[in-house]
Design an enzyme around this catalytic site. Structure first.
Site, short mmCIF file in Angstrom:
data_model
loop_
_atom_site.label_atom_id
_atom_site.label_comp_id
_atom_site.label_asym_id
_atom_site.label_seq_id
_atom_site.Cartn_x
_atom_site.Cartn_y
_atom_site.Cartn_z
N ARG A 58 -59.53 140.81 -21.90
CA ARG A 58 -60.73 140.39 -21.97
C ARG A 58 -61.35 141.22 -22.34
NH1 ARG A 58 -63.05 145.02 -16.29
NH2 ARG A 58 -65.48 144.14 -16.65
N HIS A 59 -63.06 140.15 -22.26
CA HIS A 59 -63.74 140.73 -23.43
C HIS A 59 -64.29 142.15 -23.43
CE1 HIS A 59 -67.30 141.97 -20.58
NE2 HIS A 59 -66.91 140.55 -19.43
N GLY A 60 -65.32 143.12 -24.30
CA GLY A 60 -64.84 144.67 -24.18
C GLY A 60 -66.22 145.23 -23.35
N GLN A 61 -66.92 146.25 -23.64
CA GLN A 61 -67.85 146.63 -21.89
C GLN A 61 -68.95 146.30 -23.11
OE1 GLN A 61 -70.00 150.52 -23.03
NE2 GLN A 61 -68.97 151.38 -21.03
N THR A 62 -69.63 145.31 -22.07
CA THR A 62 -71.24 144.79 -21.89
C THR A 62 -72.29 146.45 -21.30
OG1 THR A 62 -71.52 143.62 -19.72
CG2 THR A 62 -70.73 142.58 -21.12
N GLU A 63 -73.86 145.44 -21.71
CA GLU A 63 -75.02 146.43 -21.17
C GLU A 63 -75.15 146.31 -19.46
OE1 GLU A 63 -77.90 144.85 -23.52
OE2 GLU A 63 -77.60 145.84 -24.88
N ALA A 64 -74.61 144.91 -19.10
CA ALA A 64 -74.71 144.59 -18.12
C ALA A 64 -73.36 145.38 -17.00
CB ALA A 64 -74.32 143.24 -17.80
N ARG A 94 -69.63 137.31 -24.98
CA ARG A 94 -69.53 138.51 -24.85
C ARG A 94 -67.96 139.04 -25.39
NH1 ARG A 94 -71.23 137.69 -20.24
NH2 ARG A 94 -69.45 136.86 -17.57
N GLU A 118 -65.71 133.13 -16.70
CA GLU A 118 -66.16 133.75 -15.33
C GLU A 118 -67.09 132.88 -14.55
OE1 GLU A 118 -65.47 135.87 -13.49
OE2 GLU A 118 -65.07 137.71 -14.28
#
EC number: 3.1.3.73
Length: 206
Positions: free
Chosen positions: A7-13, A57, A81
């Site tokens: 899974r992609h890393g942590q995002t601002e959203a 992302r 997504e």
């Protein structure tokens, strides 16, 4: 065939608690560190193919995981997504005020209700199923890295295990970890979920 799921890393959203389906949202410094850590964990895996969502992302995460080891990253929008339409980059508190009827309907019956101007779960599941069909075709790839999103990867696991769509909630894909599914003739095996240990060839030799 082994599918290595990231899974992609942590995002601002993610930090702000916003719905981000197709909306672009950058990795945070924590997200960058998470992706780099997964790259270290999977450094000894010789990937035959790398498949990635078309969203930024996921693309950024894939590049950090691979750290220049592979030039060819295959982008597949079916790994994007779910699209939340008018709810993109909105907090659930805002939606309860701005679009309460539709949002409550979706929360109560997410398999049938549809985000306002967004994608239905049926359509989302259909494109994930279509992606799985490409994995069913004969191919020489033994190790495939798939970098995508929580919704896609959890549904992917559920479908590969012949479970109904609602079973996706059983599989939480954490950021900064890797999971692996193995496909054999006649059955699929979930071998590890949210692993944070470095993979070594000896782990598969036992």
């Amino acid at each position: 065939m082994k599918l290595w799921l990231v899974r992609h890393g942590q995002t601002e959203a993610n930090v702000a608690g916003l719905y981000s389906g197709h909306a672009e949202t950058a990795l945070t410094p924590v997200g960058v560190t998470q992706a780099q850590a997964v790259g270290t964990m999977l450094r000894d895996v010789a990937f035959d193919r790398v498949l990635c969502s078309a969203l930024g992302r996921a693309q950024h995460t894939a590049r950090l995981v691979l750290d220049g080891r592979y030039e060819s990253i295959e982008t597949d929008p079916r790994l994007n997504e779910m699209f939340f339409g008018d709810w993109e980059m909105r907090h659930h508190r805002d939606l309860l005020l701005e679009d309460p009827e539709a949002y409550r309907a979706w929360c109560a019956d997410w398999q049938n209700a549809v985000p306002t101007n967004g994608e239905s779960f049926t359509a989302f599941a259909a494109r994930v199923d279509a992606f799985i069909e490409t994995l069913s075709a004969p191919q020489e790839a033994e190790n495939i890295l798939i970098v995508s999103h929580q919704g896609v990867l959890s549904l992917l696991i559920a479908r590969l295990l012949d479970m109904p769509g609602r079973s996706l909630w059983h599989f939480l894909l954490e950021q900064g970890a890797w999971s692996r599914v193995a496909r054999y003739d006649g059955f699929t095996q979930l071998q590890t979920l949210n692993n944070r240990a470095p993979w070594r060839p000896s782990a598969d030799a036992r």
